[in-house]
Design an enzyme around this catalytic site. Structure first.
Site, PDB file in Angstrom:
ATOM      1  N   PRO A  28       0.987  -1.632   0.031  1.00 39.25           N
ATOM      2  CA  PRO A  28       0.068   0.011   0.095  1.00 39.25           C
ATOM      3  C   PRO A  28       0.916   1.069  -0.486  1.00 39.25           C
ATOM      4  O   PRO A  28       0.136   2.417   0.343  1.00 39.25           O
ATOM      5  CB  PRO A  28      -1.024  -0.121   1.198  1.00 39.25           C
ATOM      6  CG  PRO A  28       0.013  -1.570   2.384  1.00 39.25           C
ATOM      7  CD  PRO A  28       0.759  -1.967   1.095  1.00 39.25           C
TER       8      PRO A  28
ATOM      9  N   ASP B 100       1.952   1.935 -12.961  1.00 35.97           N
ATOM     10  CA  ASP B 100       0.702   3.019 -12.639  1.00 35.97           C
ATOM     11  C   ASP B 100       0.786   3.543 -11.685  1.00 35.97           C
ATOM     12  O   ASP B 100       1.918   3.681 -10.404  1.00 35.97           O
ATOM     13  CB  ASP B 100      -0.308   1.946 -13.589  1.00 35.97           C
ATOM     14  CG  ASP B 100      -0.812   1.257 -12.519  1.00 35.97           C
ATOM     15  OD1 ASP B 100      -0.514   1.173 -10.204  1.00 35.97           O
ATOM     16  OD2 ASP B 100      -0.936   0.196 -12.580  1.00 35.97           O
TER      17      ASP B 100
ATOM     18  N   LYS C  81      -2.958   6.119 -15.470  1.00 40.63           N
ATOM     19  CA  LYS C  81      -3.681   6.593 -14.719  1.00 40.63           C
ATOM     20  C   LYS C  81      -5.153   5.864 -15.527  1.00 40.63           C
ATOM     21  O   LYS C  81      -5.504   6.400 -16.092  1.00 40.63           O
ATOM     22  CB  LYS C  81      -4.106   8.037 -14.484  1.00 40.63           C
ATOM     23  CG  LYS C  81      -2.939   8.812 -14.153  1.00 40.63           C
ATOM     24  CD  LYS C  81      -3.315  10.650 -13.934  1.00 40.63           C
ATOM     25  CE  LYS C  81      -2.749  11.352 -13.398  1.00 40.63           C
ATOM     26  NZ  LYS C  81      -2.726  13.245 -14.013  1.00 40.63           N
TER      27      LYS C  81
ATOM     28  N   GLY D 276      -0.372  -2.343  -6.899  1.00 40.02           N
ATOM     29  CA  GLY D 276       0.078  -1.027  -5.665  1.00 40.02           C
ATOM     30  C   GLY D 276      -1.188  -2.658  -5.097  1.00 40.02           C
ATOM     31  O   GLY D 276      -1.621  -3.153  -5.445  1.00 40.02           O
TER      32      GLY D 276
ATOM     33  N   MET E 158     -11.729   2.035  -3.728  1.00 38.34           N
ATOM     34  CA  MET E 158     -12.496   2.460  -4.603  1.00 38.34           C
ATOM     35  C   MET E 158     -13.699   3.561  -4.845  1.00 38.34           C
ATOM     36  O   MET E 158     -14.784   3.631  -5.419  1.00 38.34           O
ATOM     37  CB  MET E 158     -12.399   2.258  -6.618  1.00 38.34           C
ATOM     38  CG  MET E 158     -10.771   1.105  -6.647  1.00 38.34           C
ATOM     39  SD  MET E 158     -10.930   0.320  -7.723  1.00 38.34           S
ATOM     40  CE  MET E 158     -11.562  -1.204  -7.083  1.00 38.34           C
TER      41      MET E 158
ATOM     42  N   GLY F 112      -2.554   5.037   3.161  1.00 34.83           N
ATOM     43  CA  GLY F 112      -2.707   4.414   4.993  1.00 34.83           C
ATOM     44  C   GLY F 112      -1.377   4.153   4.182  1.00 34.83           C
ATOM     45  O   GLY F 112      -0.830   4.079   2.963  1.00 34.83           O
TER      46      GLY F 112
HETATM   47  N1  SAH Z   1      -4.333  -3.975  -6.079  1.00 32.78           N
HETATM   48  C1  SAH Z   1      -4.526  -3.408  -5.088  1.00 32.78           C
HETATM   49  C2  SAH Z   1      -5.968  -2.524  -5.196  1.00 32.78           C
HETATM   50  C3  SAH Z   1      -6.430  -1.563  -6.479  1.00 32.78           C
HETATM   51  S1  SAH Z   1      -7.668  -0.762  -5.999  1.00 32.78           S
HETATM   52  C4  SAH Z   1      -4.162  -3.698  -4.043  1.00 32.78           C
HETATM   53  O1  SAH Z   1      -4.511  -4.892  -3.191  1.00 32.78           O
HETATM   54  O2  SAH Z   1      -4.358  -2.990  -2.416  1.00 32.78           O
HETATM   55  C5  SAH Z   1      -7.563   0.903  -5.800  1.00 32.78           C
HETATM   56  C6  SAH Z   1      -7.560   1.078  -4.456  1.00 32.78           C
HETATM   57  O3  SAH Z   1      -7.256   0.334  -3.092  1.00 32.78           O
HETATM   58  C7  SAH Z   1      -7.907   2.228  -4.187  1.00 32.78           C
HETATM   59  O4  SAH Z   1      -8.551   3.525  -5.079  1.00 32.78           O
HETATM   60  C8  SAH Z   1      -7.796   2.869  -2.693  1.00 32.78           C
HETATM   61  O5  SAH Z   1      -9.669   1.862  -2.464  1.00 32.78           O
HETATM   62  C9  SAH Z   1      -7.452   1.547  -2.575  1.00 32.78           C
HETATM   63  N2  SAH Z   1      -6.082   1.728  -1.913  1.00 32.78           N
HETATM   64  C10 SAH Z   1      -5.004   0.759  -1.843  1.00 32.78           C
HETATM   65  N3  SAH Z   1      -4.118   1.561  -1.687  1.00 32.78           N
HETATM   66  C11 SAH Z   1      -3.886   2.280  -1.171  1.00 32.78           C
HETATM   67  C12 SAH Z   1      -3.655   3.092   0.297  1.00 32.78           C
HETATM   68  N4  SAH Z   1      -2.060   3.313   0.451  1.00 32.78           N
HETATM   69  N5  SAH Z   1      -4.529   3.867   1.159  1.00 32.78           N
HETATM   70  C13 SAH Z   1      -5.582   4.168   1.375  1.00 32.78           C
HETATM   71  N6  SAH Z   1      -6.766   3.025   0.271  1.00 32.78           N
HETATM   72  C14 SAH Z   1      -5.511   2.366  -0.833  1.00 32.78           C
END
Ligand code: SAH
Length: 481
Positions: free
Chosen positions: A227, A250, A272, A303, A385, A414
């Protein structure tokens, strides 16, 4: 250098340990692992040593130490809790030229025991010359983390191919390049991920192809970057990120995480979500396949976790159907990372027996979710999201029976230095968010567990003090971390 570091073969040699306690046990266990014949001299044995004796793995001489016990010894350990006895053993060793290690007083004996990282047949040993065993252990644990557990298997595989490689590649330079390639490329990665048969087959092919450098096909690593906090990367993710020729990433990948990739790797930004210039998913899928076919080691950095709202499945589907080798490295998903760093346990014996991860992505201004189920008590619901759709989430959950006072939190960015946690209820969270305008990415957590946040929060984002001082925070509704 105070000591000569050597690796001594004790296979079938008579080694003597004086002392029958826990410390002696550790030495005995090490000696047994190295194949020594062990005799323990001590009036009594602790439970573990007694077990060794009952299993006939050691010989027990049930009495105090006496002069002459070292007579036919190859090596000895003085491990009693009596300093005087230990000293006598060291003395006897000196007279009879038997190397002695005095546990706890290494300067008294003739050799010291290092801290060991055992990936047999690979063994690394660390010593501080007796100055600080704790420091040696600390260094060891650092090394443990960078020497993958699979190195033993890798060394064993290399050992089996050594002679053949020597015959095939006559020039030492070619051999060195070949082994460099094997140890840093697809063969090693297959070994580390437990695919021994594939690793061996690839090694065969590369050997048949000559130096192996031109073996052609690269590989794609679909890596979960977590994250945001780079400390949350797995060892495997970090290793692959530092080997990559190309990194495809990305928007969601935090800069601090991207910075951990090899500095001279090519970086390709694939855009994006709502950007017109963004690459379409099919184009990304094909880009990955094409790069690997051109022989590149490609890290597809995502991510969080690649398989949680990450479209990782689609990407590897294309790779699999085009015969491109790939690996998937899990990452800490946003729900786990944000919850931990915000002090919100996702499950709790009293409040939540399950946790559901859902997408709050708006499509045609609505969300096709199982609202009656999400509105149920005794669970935690995490929306990914969901920032734009928060008013819809709030409305639908209440319309399907969720009480207006069900606690809810929104976590901004976070696990990073910009983390902020906004808490309220499912009814008030949309107002709080409209007022405070959190920055994406954000995660929404709904459930009774949110009420524990005040008590369990522990993570202080370093930026908190300045932000806290300048922003208009209502205590209890917004918590800055
Ligand atoms: N594959 C990623 C999720 C991708 S969808 C995972 O497993 O975390 C993208 C969403 O993930 C964002 O819209 C948000 O809701 C959440 N997200 C990802 N990183 C975040 C972070 N550091 N803090 C808060 N929400 C996060």
């Amino acid at each position: 250098m105070q000591h000569l570091p050597i690796f001594l073969s004790v296979q079938d040699r008579d080694c003597v340990v004086i002392g029958g306690g826990e410390i002696a046990t550790r030495k005995v266990a090490q000696l047994l692992r190295a194949g020594a014949r062990v005799r323990v001299v001590a009036p009594q044995l602790c439970a573990n040593l007694a077990k060794f004796r009952d299993e006939r793995r050691i010989e027990h001489v049930a009495r105090d130490y006496r002069d002459g016990d070292l007579d036919d010894a190859y090596l000895a350990f003085a491990a009693t809790d009596d300093e005087q006895v230990n000293h006598e053993v060291a003395d006897a060793g000196r007279r009879r030229r038997v190397p002695v290690n005095v546990v706890d007083h290494p300067e008294d004996g003739s050799f010291i025991m290092p801290s060991v990282i055992d990936r047999s047949p690979v063994v690394a040993a660390v010593s501080t010359g007796g100055a600080s065993p704790v420091l040696a252990r600390l260094i060891r644990s650092r090394l443990e983390s960078v020497i993958p557990a699979g190195y033993g298997r890798l060394a064993e595989l290399c050992g089996r191919f050594r002679d053949r490689v020597k015959q095939t590649l006559a020039r030492p330079d070619d051999r060195r390049r070949f082994w460099d390639h094997v140890l840093q490329g697809g063969v090693a990665e297959r070994v580390f991920s437990g695919h021994m048969a594939e690793a061996e087959a690839l090694l065969e092919r590369e050997l048949a192809a000559g130096s192996g450098i031109q073996a052609g096909m690269g590989e794609v690593y679909l890596v979960g970057g977590g994250p945001g906090d780079p400390d949350l990367l797995t060892f495997r993710a970090l290793r692959l990120m530092q080997q990559a020729d190309v990194v495809v990433y990305d928007r969601l990948v935090a800069k601090a995480v991207l910075d951990m990739t090899r500095s001279d790797a090519e970086r390709i930004y694939v855009g994006k979500e709502r950007d017109n210039h963004a690459m379409r998913q099919e184009e990304i899928n094909q880009l990955l396949a094409d790069l690997a076919k051109a022989g590149k080691r490609v890290v597809r950095l995502k991510g969080g976790d690649p398989f949680i709202f990450g479209r990782g499945g689609e990407e590897i589907d294309t790779l699999a159907s085009q015969g491109v080798p790939f690996q998937v490295v899990p990452g800490v998903t946003a729900a786990a990372g944000c919850a931990s760093y915000a002090g919100i346990p996702l499950t709790h014996r009293d409040y939540a027996q399950s946790v559901t991860l859902v997408t709050g992505h708006l499509k045609d201004n609505t969300m096709n979710l199982n609202w009656p189920q999400l509105a149920q008590p005794n669970q935690t619901v995490v929306f990914y999201m969901g920032l734009k759709g928060l008013p819809v989430i709030s409305r639908e959950l209440q319309a399907h029976g969720m009480p207006a006072d069900r606690p809810a939190a929104l976590v901004q960015q976070g696990t990073t230095h910009q983390q902020k946690v906004f808490t309220g209820t499912i009814a008030t969270l949309p107002e709080i968010v409209a007022r405070e305008r959190p920055k994406p990415p954000t995660l929404i957590i709904v459930g009774e567990v949110v009420q524990l946040q005040g008590k369990l929060s522990w993570f202080d984002a370093p930026a908190a003090s300045t932000q806290g001082a300048t922003s208009p925070i209502t205590p209890g509704t917004e918590l800055t971390h």
